[in-house]
Design a protein around this motif. Structure first.
Motif, mmCIF file in Angstrom:
data_model
loop_
_atom_site.group_PDB
_atom_site.id
_atom_site.type_symbol
_atom_site.label_atom_id
_atom_site.label_comp_id
_atom_site.label_asym_id
_atom_site.label_seq_id
_atom_site.Cartn_x
_atom_site.Cartn_y
_atom_site.Cartn_z
ATOM 1 N N GLN A 78 -0.590 7.574 0.937
ATOM 2 C CA GLN A 78 0.722 7.159 0.342
ATOM 3 C C GLN A 78 1.728 6.242 1.044
ATOM 4 O O GLN A 78 1.973 6.627 2.078
ATOM 5 C CB GLN A 78 1.659 8.704 0.022
ATOM 6 C CG GLN A 78 3.013 8.143 -0.766
ATOM 7 C CD GLN A 78 3.650 9.630 -1.074
ATOM 8 O OE1 GLN A 78 3.420 10.736 -0.527
ATOM 9 N NE2 GLN A 78 4.639 9.552 -2.073
ATOM 10 N N LYS A 116 5.721 4.298 -2.658
ATOM 11 C CA LYS A 116 4.506 4.299 -3.765
ATOM 12 C C LYS A 116 4.115 5.782 -3.845
ATOM 13 O O LYS A 116 4.335 6.629 -3.162
ATOM 14 C CB LYS A 116 3.424 3.455 -3.449
ATOM 15 C CG LYS A 116 3.869 1.927 -3.226
ATOM 16 C CD LYS A 116 2.462 1.251 -3.139
ATOM 17 C CE LYS A 116 2.852 -0.386 -3.020
ATOM 18 N NZ LYS A 116 1.643 -1.116 -3.192
ATOM 19 N N GLU A 117 3.329 6.128 -5.155
ATOM 20 C CA GLU A 117 2.854 7.283 -5.434
ATOM 21 C C GLU A 117 1.667 7.506 -4.512
ATOM 22 O O GLU A 117 0.880 6.569 -4.050
ATOM 23 C CB GLU A 117 2.678 7.502 -6.731
ATOM 24 C CG GLU A 117 3.867 7.490 -7.796
ATOM 25 C CD GLU A 117 3.491 7.641 -9.036
ATOM 26 O OE1 GLU A 117 4.456 8.028 -9.989
ATOM 27 O OE2 GLU A 117 2.349 7.809 -9.385
ATOM 28 N N ARG A 118 1.272 8.840 -4.262
ATOM 29 C CA ARG A 118 0.115 9.348 -3.620
ATOM 30 C C ARG A 118 -1.198 8.658 -4.470
ATOM 31 O O ARG A 118 -1.277 8.821 -5.655
ATOM 32 C CB ARG A 118 0.025 10.428 -3.318
ATOM 33 C CG ARG A 118 -1.272 11.096 -2.360
ATOM 34 C CD ARG A 118 -0.977 12.569 -1.984
ATOM 35 N NE ARG A 118 -0.058 12.996 -1.111
ATOM 36 C CZ ARG A 118 0.451 14.081 -0.839
ATOM 37 N NH1 ARG A 118 -0.344 14.951 -1.049
ATOM 38 N NH2 ARG A 118 1.402 14.243 -0.009
ATOM 39 N N GLU A 119 -2.242 8.214 -3.884
ATOM 40 C CA GLU A 119 -3.332 7.663 -4.432
ATOM 41 C C GLU A 119 -4.550 8.015 -3.872
ATOM 42 O O GLU A 119 -4.779 8.117 -2.819
ATOM 43 C CB GLU A 119 -3.420 6.047 -4.447
ATOM 44 C CG GLU A 119 -3.607 5.381 -3.297
ATOM 45 C CD GLU A 119 -3.579 3.863 -3.600
ATOM 46 O OE1 GLU A 119 -3.334 3.334 -4.511
ATOM 47 O OE2 GLU A 119 -3.755 3.042 -2.313
#
Length: 118
Positions: free
Chosen positions: A39, A43-46
């Protein structure tokens, strides 16, 4: 309940390498799939990479294919993420996770920070 502890993060220059480790508690580590996520700020966790219980099935995000390698040592209850050719866009908090019996990722570590300078 499993506990996951990540280590190995740090500051590295672009093009450098780091190896992250995730140590798991418990005696059932070897029967579960594991994964790495990240993350970045804002931003979002990917998803980054995953590995099944035996190491025979591995998947990577397109953004890290050819640069990162996930592996595991069931005797040590540890999963690794070897990161080579690091880029500034790889800067993030990296988390390991364990799959539940249903297949989703349901247990998470506290994360380790990776910063790649240009």
């Amino acid at each position: 309940q499993v506990q996951l502890v990540e280590s190995g993060g740090g500051l590295v220059q672009a093009g450098g390498s780091l190896r992250l480790s995730c140590a798991a508690s418990g005696r059932t580590f070897s029967i579960y799939g594991m994964g790495w996520f990240r993350q970045a700020p804002g931003k979002e966790r990917e998803f980054v990479a995953s590995i099944n219980w035996s190491g025979g099935s591995i998947a990577y995000a397109d953004s890290v294919k050819g640069r990162f390698t996930i592996s595991r040592d069931n005797a040590k209850n540890t999963v690794y993420l070897q990161m080579n050719s690091l880029r500034p866009e790889d800067t993030a908090d990296y988390y390991c996770a364990r799959r539940t019996a249903a297949g989703a990722f349901g247990s998470w570590g506290q994360g380790t920070q990776v910063t790649v300078s240009s």
